[in-house]
Scaffold this motif. Structure first.
Motif, PDB file in Angstrom:
ATOM      1  N   ALA A  11     -42.497  17.473  28.533  1.00  0.00           N
ATOM      2  CA  ALA A  11     -42.944  18.845  28.229  1.00  0.00           C
ATOM      3  C   ALA A  11     -43.234  19.017  26.734  1.00  0.00           C
ATOM      4  O   ALA A  11     -44.222  19.653  26.358  1.00  0.00           O
ATOM      5  CB  ALA A  11     -41.909  19.865  28.694  1.00  0.00           C
ATOM      6  N   MET A  12     -42.397  18.459  25.884  1.00  0.00           N
ATOM      7  CA  MET A  12     -42.589  18.579  24.439  1.00  0.00           C
ATOM      8  C   MET A  12     -43.898  17.901  24.023  1.00  0.00           C
ATOM      9  O   MET A  12     -44.703  18.474  23.289  1.00  0.00           O
ATOM     10  CB  MET A  12     -41.413  17.968  23.686  1.00  0.00           C
ATOM     11  CG  MET A  12     -41.429  18.241  22.202  1.00  0.00           C
ATOM     12  SD  MET A  12     -39.900  17.708  21.384  1.00  0.00           S
ATOM     13  CE  MET A  12     -40.037  15.929  21.520  1.00  0.00           C
ATOM     14  N   GLU A  13     -44.121  16.699  24.516  1.00  0.00           N
ATOM     15  CA  GLU A  13     -45.354  15.967  24.202  1.00  0.00           C
ATOM     16  C   GLU A  13     -46.576  16.725  24.731  1.00  0.00           C
ATOM     17  O   GLU A  13     -47.592  16.848  24.037  1.00  0.00           O
ATOM     18  CB  GLU A  13     -45.321  14.556  24.817  1.00  0.00           C
ATOM     19  CG  GLU A  13     -44.403  13.568  24.113  1.00  0.00           C
ATOM     20  CD  GLU A  13     -42.940  13.706  24.494  1.00  0.00           C
ATOM     21  OE1 GLU A  13     -42.593  14.611  25.300  1.00  0.00           O
ATOM     22  OE2 GLU A  13     -42.115  12.907  23.998  1.00  0.00           O
TER      23      GLU A  13
ATOM     24  N   LEU B 117     -42.053  18.173  17.838  1.00  0.00           N
ATOM     25  CA  LEU B 117     -42.514  16.792  17.695  1.00  0.00           C
ATOM     26  C   LEU B 117     -43.125  16.574  16.310  1.00  0.00           C
ATOM     27  O   LEU B 117     -42.904  15.535  15.688  1.00  0.00           O
ATOM     28  CB  LEU B 117     -43.554  16.496  18.787  1.00  0.00           C
ATOM     29  CG  LEU B 117     -43.857  15.034  19.067  1.00  0.00           C
ATOM     30  CD1 LEU B 117     -42.635  14.328  19.617  1.00  0.00           C
ATOM     31  CD2 LEU B 117     -44.996  14.919  20.062  1.00  0.00           C
TER      32      LEU B 117
ATOM     33  N   ASP C 176     -46.977  19.888  25.276  1.00  0.00           N
ATOM     34  CA  ASP C 176     -47.265  21.076  24.460  1.00  0.00           C
ATOM     35  C   ASP C 176     -47.909  20.665  23.138  1.00  0.00           C
ATOM     36  O   ASP C 176     -48.908  21.264  22.716  1.00  0.00           O
ATOM     37  CB  ASP C 176     -45.986  21.881  24.212  1.00  0.00           C
ATOM     38  CG  ASP C 176     -46.290  23.243  23.593  1.00  0.00           C
ATOM     39  OD1 ASP C 176     -47.205  23.927  24.086  1.00  0.00           O
ATOM     40  OD2 ASP C 176     -45.634  23.610  22.605  1.00  0.00           O
ATOM     41  N   TYR C 177     -47.366  19.629  22.526  1.00  0.00           N
ATOM     42  CA  TYR C 177     -47.934  19.131  21.264  1.00  0.00           C
ATOM     43  C   TYR C 177     -49.409  18.732  21.424  1.00  0.00           C
ATOM     44  O   TYR C 177     -50.255  19.071  20.592  1.00  0.00           O
ATOM     45  CB  TYR C 177     -47.108  17.928  20.780  1.00  0.00           C
ATOM     46  CG  TYR C 177     -47.703  17.225  19.576  1.00  0.00           C
ATOM     47  CD1 TYR C 177     -47.486  17.708  18.294  1.00  0.00           C
ATOM     48  CD2 TYR C 177     -48.498  16.092  19.734  1.00  0.00           C
ATOM     49  CE1 TYR C 177     -48.051  17.081  17.190  1.00  0.00           C
ATOM     50  CE2 TYR C 177     -49.061  15.457  18.645  1.00  0.00           C
ATOM     51  CZ  TYR C 177     -48.828  15.955  17.374  1.00  0.00           C
ATOM     52  OH  TYR C 177     -49.392  15.328  16.289  1.00  0.00           O
TER      53      TYR C 177
ATOM     54  N   LEU D  90     -42.799  24.601  21.771  1.00  0.00           N
ATOM     55  CA  LEU D  90     -41.994  23.427  22.124  1.00  0.00           C
ATOM     56  C   LEU D  90     -42.531  22.170  21.436  1.00  0.00           C
ATOM     57  O   LEU D  90     -41.756  21.348  20.925  1.00  0.00           O
ATOM     58  CB  LEU D  90     -42.028  23.262  23.650  1.00  0.00           C
ATOM     59  CG  LEU D  90     -41.196  22.146  24.265  1.00  0.00           C
ATOM     60  CD1 LEU D  90     -39.718  22.336  23.966  1.00  0.00           C
ATOM     61  CD2 LEU D  90     -41.419  22.100  25.785  1.00  0.00           C
ATOM     62  N   GLY D  91     -43.849  22.029  21.396  1.00  0.00           N
ATOM     63  CA  GLY D  91     -44.476  20.829  20.837  1.00  0.00           C
ATOM     64  C   GLY D  91     -44.343  20.709  19.335  1.00  0.00           C
ATOM     65  O   GLY D  91     -44.474  19.608  18.779  1.00  0.00           O
TER      66      GLY D  91
END
Lengths: 194, 194
Positions: A76-78, B188, A80-81, B184-185
């Motif tokens: 999920a983090m990736e 990163l 969104d990034y 969230l992203g």
């Protein structure tokens, strides 16, 4: 009594998909999208809406192909990034540590770490307004063995995809099983008859 | 190593939306759809793919309008039923006990019991193959007060929509919160910088 919210976007849920494309020097790029959906059964097609300013927009027009890689919730983090930064000035594969794989069937890369990959050739574009729809004909789907369920098709609880709300801009995971499509509703017919 | 599954539809997740339309004698109909998605921000638009054989197809062409009502998970059985039977020979409102409400802004009915309603005028149709896309311009959204969260926008965990998988033909509910989109992203980026 329902409250009017105006001509705004509160449709939900939306998928979280990552579009893979090659740049004009063959460099792999990826972009997270949510303005998407399945749009035809035969030929099997999906629609991805993009703004003209996006690198992915130019890439798909040049190569007439794209992929959709579906991330599991642990990414999920990736994901969104990948939707925040532009490939014009960032190598998103390098930053995220994800791996581009050249498709063997279309001129676009996919994400190795994501469990389902959909490979598309560009069938049509539809200008709507700020966004243009790219209609892709699905020419192959590739899936990790681990996410295949009964009958050899991907099971959504094994894929564990990310669910997005455009309304409150949130990501959620999949929850409890509710039932089988084209079956659950038959109970209502039976109840009505009895 | 990914396994090739051929040119098939395994894209996921899909929404479960109910399209409201009037027939040629003004009779309200509803149909559950999953081949759908948001397709433009400005003007705000959604796309709904329908086969020519569907009653809803003829209804929308005649009235140049439709609504999308988003069911909460407690209506999963009704939503599935509404997608199985045809309004040509069944009054689906009568069988399900759901209530049609005439929109005050477009020539189509919506479902009173469902917490979010999207009212659309027909902007365009796009023939793809077996399915034709109906692109609707959103002219208003109406929501039950109970599903509004912070900032007055619908919160997906309060709406509690149904999530569909076209691959294994299942319905699921929403699960755990994963994070905020466009936020969230950024972790990163920070991790990369530090």
């Amino acid at each position: 009594m329902k409250k009017s919210l105006g001509a705004t976007i509160h449709a939900m849920p939306s998928p979280v998909w990552v579009v893979g494309s090659y740049g004009n020097k063959g460099e792999p790029n990826m972009m997270t999208v949510a303005w998407v959906g399945i749009c035809c059964s035969s030929p099997p097609c999906i629609a991805v809406s993009l703004q003209k300013s996006r690198l992915t927009y130019a890439n798909i027009l040049e190569h007439k192909a794209f992929t959709i890689s579906i991330p599991s919730k642990q990414y999920a983090m990736e994901a969104d990034y990948i939707g925040i930064v532009s490939g014009k000035n960032t190598d998103k594969f390098s930053v995220t540590g994800l791996t581009p794989v050249k498709s063997n069937i279309v001129d676009a890369p996919y994400v190795k770490e994501f469990p389902i990959v959909i490979e598309c050739t560009l069938l049509n574009t539809v200008d709507i307004g700020l966004h243009t729809q790219f209609i892709g004909e699905i020419v192959d789907v590739k899936a990790d063995e681990e996410v295949l369920g009964e009958k050899g098709v991907p099971a959504i609880d094994k894929v564990d995809p990310i669910i997005c709300s455009a309304s409150d801009r949130t990501y959620y995971a999949l929850g409890e099983y509710l039932g089988q499509a084209y079956a659950l509703g038959l109970k209502l017919s039976e109840e009505k008859i009895s």
